[in-house]
Design a protein around this motif. Structure first.
Motif, PDB file in Angstrom:
ATOM      1  N   GLU A   1       7.247  -0.737  -3.158  1.00  0.00           N
ATOM      2  CA  GLU A   1       7.583  -0.586  -1.789  1.00  0.00           C
ATOM      3  C   GLU A   1       7.040   0.985  -1.477  1.00  0.00           C
ATOM      4  OE1 GLU A   1      10.973  -0.354   1.505  1.00  0.00           O
ATOM      5  OE2 GLU A   1      11.728  -0.470  -0.714  1.00  0.00           O
ATOM      6  N   ILE A   2       7.021   1.664  -2.203  1.00  0.00           N
ATOM      7  CA  ILE A   2       6.267   3.135  -2.162  1.00  0.00           C
ATOM      8  C   ILE A   2       4.636   3.084  -2.032  1.00  0.00           C
ATOM      9  CG2 ILE A   2       5.807   5.163  -3.256  1.00  0.00           C
ATOM     10  CD1 ILE A   2       8.639   5.589  -4.252  1.00  0.00           C
ATOM     11  N   LEU A   3       4.527   2.170  -3.006  1.00  0.00           N
ATOM     12  CA  LEU A   3       2.875   1.666  -3.111  1.00  0.00           C
ATOM     13  C   LEU A   3       2.368   1.208  -1.631  1.00  0.00           C
ATOM     14  CD1 LEU A   3       0.115   1.670  -4.401  1.00  0.00           C
ATOM     15  CD2 LEU A   3       0.732  -0.167  -5.459  1.00  0.00           C
TER      16      LEU A   3
ATOM     17  N   VAL B   1      -6.881  12.432  -3.852  1.00  0.00           N
ATOM     18  CA  VAL B   1      -6.638  12.139  -5.224  1.00  0.00           C
ATOM     19  C   VAL B   1      -5.483  11.022  -5.160  1.00  0.00           C
ATOM     20  CG1 VAL B   1      -5.536  12.750  -7.536  1.00  0.00           C
ATOM     21  CG2 VAL B   1      -7.212  14.229  -6.373  1.00  0.00           C
ATOM     22  N   VAL B   2      -4.512  11.325  -4.314  1.00  0.00           N
ATOM     23  CA  VAL B   2      -3.531  10.226  -4.414  1.00  0.00           C
ATOM     24  C   VAL B   2      -3.909   8.886  -3.396  1.00  0.00           C
ATOM     25  CG1 VAL B   2      -1.105   9.871  -3.668  1.00  0.00           C
ATOM     26  CG2 VAL B   2      -1.525  11.897  -4.688  1.00  0.00           C
ATOM     27  N   LYS B   3      -4.606   9.111  -2.581  1.00  0.00           N
ATOM     28  CA  LYS B   3      -5.197   8.142  -1.887  1.00  0.00           C
ATOM     29  C   LYS B   3      -6.022   7.167  -2.430  1.00  0.00           C
ATOM     30  CE  LYS B   3      -8.134   7.358   2.133  1.00  0.00           C
ATOM     31  NZ  LYS B   3      -8.859   7.993   3.448  1.00  0.00           N
ATOM     32  N   ALA B   4      -6.954   7.745  -3.481  1.00  0.00           N
ATOM     33  CA  ALA B   4      -7.964   6.990  -4.470  1.00  0.00           C
ATOM     34  C   ALA B   4      -7.055   6.215  -5.400  1.00  0.00           C
ATOM     35  CB  ALA B   4      -8.907   8.080  -4.889  1.00  0.00           C
ATOM     36  N   ARG B   5      -6.072   6.940  -5.971  1.00  0.00           N
ATOM     37  CA  ARG B   5      -5.497   6.191  -7.098  1.00  0.00           C
ATOM     38  C   ARG B   5      -4.645   5.059  -6.421  1.00  0.00           C
ATOM     39  NH1 ARG B   5      -6.737   7.156 -12.348  1.00  0.00           N
ATOM     40  NH2 ARG B   5      -4.900   5.601 -12.461  1.00  0.00           N
ATOM     41  N   ALA B   6      -4.047   5.308  -5.135  1.00  0.00           N
ATOM     42  CA  ALA B   6      -3.294   4.076  -4.703  1.00  0.00           C
ATOM     43  C   ALA B   6      -4.091   3.023  -4.276  1.00  0.00           C
ATOM     44  CB  ALA B   6      -2.582   4.701  -3.096  1.00  0.00           C
TER      45      ALA B   6
ATOM     46  N   ALA C   1       7.917  -6.456  -0.167  1.00  0.00           N
ATOM     47  CA  ALA C   1       7.795  -5.881  -1.398  1.00  0.00           C
ATOM     48  C   ALA C   1       8.582  -6.388  -2.359  1.00  0.00           C
ATOM     49  CB  ALA C   1       8.326  -4.271  -1.100  1.00  0.00           C
ATOM     50  N   SER C   2       9.532  -7.021  -2.101  1.00  0.00           N
ATOM     51  CA  SER C   2      10.424  -7.509  -3.289  1.00  0.00           C
ATOM     52  C   SER C   2       9.793  -8.876  -3.828  1.00  0.00           C
ATOM     53  CB  SER C   2      11.850  -7.855  -2.664  1.00  0.00           C
ATOM     54  OG  SER C   2      12.501  -8.740  -3.610  1.00  0.00           O
ATOM     55  N   GLU C   3       9.004  -9.415  -2.995  1.00  0.00           N
ATOM     56  CA  GLU C   3       8.043 -10.816  -3.623  1.00  0.00           C
ATOM     57  C   GLU C   3       7.117 -10.393  -4.434  1.00  0.00           C
ATOM     58  OE1 GLU C   3       9.254 -13.953  -0.009  1.00  0.00           O
ATOM     59  OE2 GLU C   3       7.469 -12.622   0.362  1.00  0.00           O
ATOM     60  N   LEU C   4       6.470  -9.294  -3.782  1.00  0.00           N
ATOM     61  CA  LEU C   4       5.308  -8.633  -4.632  1.00  0.00           C
ATOM     62  C   LEU C   4       5.552  -8.170  -5.738  1.00  0.00           C
ATOM     63  CD1 LEU C   4       3.087  -7.220  -1.720  1.00  0.00           C
ATOM     64  CD2 LEU C   4       2.507  -8.810  -3.436  1.00  0.00           C
ATOM     65  N   ALA C   5       6.920  -7.416  -6.125  1.00  0.00           N
ATOM     66  CA  ALA C   5       7.287  -6.617  -7.143  1.00  0.00           C
ATOM     67  C   ALA C   5       7.605  -7.648  -8.245  1.00  0.00           C
ATOM     68  CB  ALA C   5       8.414  -5.746  -6.889  1.00  0.00           C
ATOM     69  N   SER C   6       8.186  -9.023  -7.994  1.00  0.00           N
ATOM     70  CA  SER C   6       8.530 -10.094  -8.684  1.00  0.00           C
ATOM     71  C   SER C   6       7.316 -10.772  -9.077  1.00  0.00           C
ATOM     72  CB  SER C   6       9.638 -10.987  -8.056  1.00  0.00           C
ATOM     73  OG  SER C   6       9.580 -12.203  -8.918  1.00  0.00           O
ATOM     74  N   LYS C   7       6.462 -10.908  -8.133  1.00  0.00           N
ATOM     75  CA  LYS C   7       5.267 -11.588  -8.662  1.00  0.00           C
ATOM     76  C   LYS C   7       4.252 -10.739  -9.809  1.00  0.00           C
ATOM     77  CE  LYS C   7       1.716 -14.573  -6.165  1.00  0.00           C
ATOM     78  NZ  LYS C   7       1.297 -14.850  -5.007  1.00  0.00           N
ATOM     79  N   LEU C   8       4.129  -9.502  -9.344  1.00  0.00           N
ATOM     80  CA  LEU C   8       3.227  -8.667 -10.156  1.00  0.00           C
ATOM     81  C   LEU C   8       3.933  -7.704 -11.274  1.00  0.00           C
ATOM     82  CD1 LEU C   8       1.130  -7.611  -7.206  1.00  0.00           C
ATOM     83  CD2 LEU C   8       0.810  -9.326  -8.925  1.00  0.00           C
ATOM     84  N   GLU C   9       5.324  -8.085 -11.291  1.00  0.00           N
ATOM     85  CA  GLU C   9       6.060  -7.435 -12.373  1.00  0.00           C
ATOM     86  C   GLU C   9       6.208  -5.600 -12.253  1.00  0.00           C
ATOM     87  OE1 GLU C   9       4.679  -8.565 -15.996  1.00  0.00           O
ATOM     88  OE2 GLU C   9       5.514 -10.550 -16.045  1.00  0.00           O
ATOM     89  N   PHE C  10       6.418  -5.580 -10.976  1.00  0.00           N
ATOM     90  CA  PHE C  10       6.412  -3.918 -10.645  1.00  0.00           C
ATOM     91  C   PHE C  10       7.924  -3.837 -10.540  1.00  0.00           C
ATOM     92  CE2 PHE C  10       2.118  -3.602 -10.324  1.00  0.00           C
ATOM     93  CZ  PHE C  10       1.814  -2.525  -9.606  1.00  0.00           C
ATOM     94  N   SER C  11       8.489  -2.475 -10.472  1.00  0.00           N
ATOM     95  CA  SER C  11       9.745  -2.076 -10.027  1.00  0.00           C
ATOM     96  C   SER C  11       9.749  -2.432  -8.487  1.00  0.00           C
ATOM     97  CB  SER C  11      10.114  -0.746 -10.159  1.00  0.00           C
ATOM     98  OG  SER C  11       9.360   0.106  -9.497  1.00  0.00           O
ATOM     99  N   GLU C  12      10.786  -2.873  -7.785  1.00  0.00           N
ATOM    100  CA  GLU C  12      10.717  -3.015  -6.246  1.00  0.00           C
ATOM    101  C   GLU C  12      10.653  -1.756  -5.624  1.00  0.00           C
ATOM    102  OE1 GLU C  12      13.633  -5.034  -2.768  1.00  0.00           O
ATOM    103  OE2 GLU C  12      13.711  -5.713  -4.910  1.00  0.00           O
TER     104      GLU C  12
END
Length: 344
Positions: A67-69, A25-30, A52-63
């Motif tokens: 990183e966990i994703l 379930v978690v694998k599919a959701r990820a 992870a920081s660059e992606l978080a900023s680019k996609l408006e995620f928490s850092e």
């Protein structure tokens, strides 16, 4: 690691229900969340990657969330990481980023499937579908249009997996000039058939929502092949007459046996003498490996009112509809679909 885990499961030394439940379930959701958010496209196919920081900023995620994703995606082999920079793995580059093979919309469609299957228990008890995938939600037409668009684009991606093997196995009547594709609004089958068989002209019959999406595709990409779009319900509306080829791809699993029998009878009446009906779907009874897959997939089909049909049952229904000859033709390894071809 996968090999070790497979051995441990075989020996019953690991908690298999927990692995098949929580982990899958978690694998599919990820995977689905990363695809929907645009993580893979943001990283692209270059060798440098992003942090992870660059992606978080680019996609408006928490850092922290990003990183966990990303670490989860590395663990299931969709991403690679080196010196804190993430790059896409080969599965992503081939099956998500490459326009010729992309399953981007199919993965988004699976998010709708995921939510719909929450009602599977009630569906199994009542025997009634959880939802009619082709029924417009009048209470929320905007959401319904978005779902329908995702469905049509997703089916186009699925068609691209099937078409190369289908064109190798199909038997089109000599001199065929007219083809009707029922339910294939994206038009991918028709375009490829017309290019493979010179002189063949094709018409798509589908519901209004899919046809509207197909028109958007034509407006954007052109219509050099001369594909005709027609709005209609294959169970109710006139199919016309004089067709050399009628295609039903990923359609019969949506209907119950009585509906399919009626549809086959309508197709038989619409075909020229010597014409052919092509049924492409996930049929049971073709091979052991396919059967193991479709025993599970059939639950998804049942949730919207259909099921995976036995090849023997298809033969019987087509015979009752008046087709004298029925051939069963498994397609290639890339898709578990099969072709059942009936001759008028």
């Amino acid at each position: 690691m996968e090999i070790v885990l497979a051995v441990l499961k075989k020996l019953n030394l690991v908690p298999v229900p927990l692995l098949d439940g929580q982990m899958q379930v978690v694998k599919a959701r990820a995977l689905m969340e990363a695809n929907r958010a645009g993580v893979f496209h943001a990283i692209g196919d270059g060798p440098e990657g992003l942090t992870a920081s660059e992606l978080a900023s680019k996609l408006e995620f928490s850092e922290e969330g990003m990183e966990i994703l990303l670490k989860a995606l590395v663990s299931i082999n969709y991403l690679k990481v080196k010196n804190g920079r993430y790059t896409n793995g080969r599965w992503v580059k081939h099956w998500i980023l490459d326009p010729k093979h992309s399953l981007h919309h199919m993965l988004i469609l699976q998010m709708y499937t995921y939510k719909r299957l929450e009602g599977l228990g009630d569906n199994l008890r009542s025997g009634r579908p959880e939802m009619d995938f082709h029924q417009v939600d009048v209470a929320n037409p905007t959401a319904a249009a978005a779902l329908q668009g995702t469905y049509t684009y997703g089916m186009r991606e699925a068609a691209r997996l099937i078409i190369p093997d289908l064109l190798k196995r199909v038997d089109v009547p000599a001199g065929a000039t007219r083809m009707l594709d029922i339910g294939g609004a994206h038009g991918e089958y028709c375009r490829q058939f017309m290019r493979k068989f010179p002189g063949l002209k094709a018409t798509v019959l589908d519901l209004a929502g899919p046809v509207a999406t197909a028109q958007k595709i034509m407006d954007r990409e052109g219509n050099a092949d001369g594909l005709e779009l027609r709005v209609g319900n294959c169970l109710q509306d006139d199919l016309g007459t004089g067709w050399d080829v009628i295609l039903l791809s990923n359609m019969v699993h949506l209907f119950d046996p009585a509906q399919n029998l009626g549809l086959f009878q309508r197709c038989k009446a619409a075909l020229k003498p010597g014409g052919t009906l092509l049924c492409v779907d996930q049929f049971v009874g073709i091979s052991g490996q396919r059967d193991r897959i479709f025993a599970v997939v059939s639950l998804n089909f049942f949730n919207v009112g259909g099921k995976s049909y036995e090849a023997t049952q298809m033969r019987q229904l087509l015979s009752e509809a008046g087709f004298a000859r029925v051939d069963v033709k498994p397609l290639g390894l890339r898709t578990p679909a099969s072709l059942i071809q009936a001759y008028a």
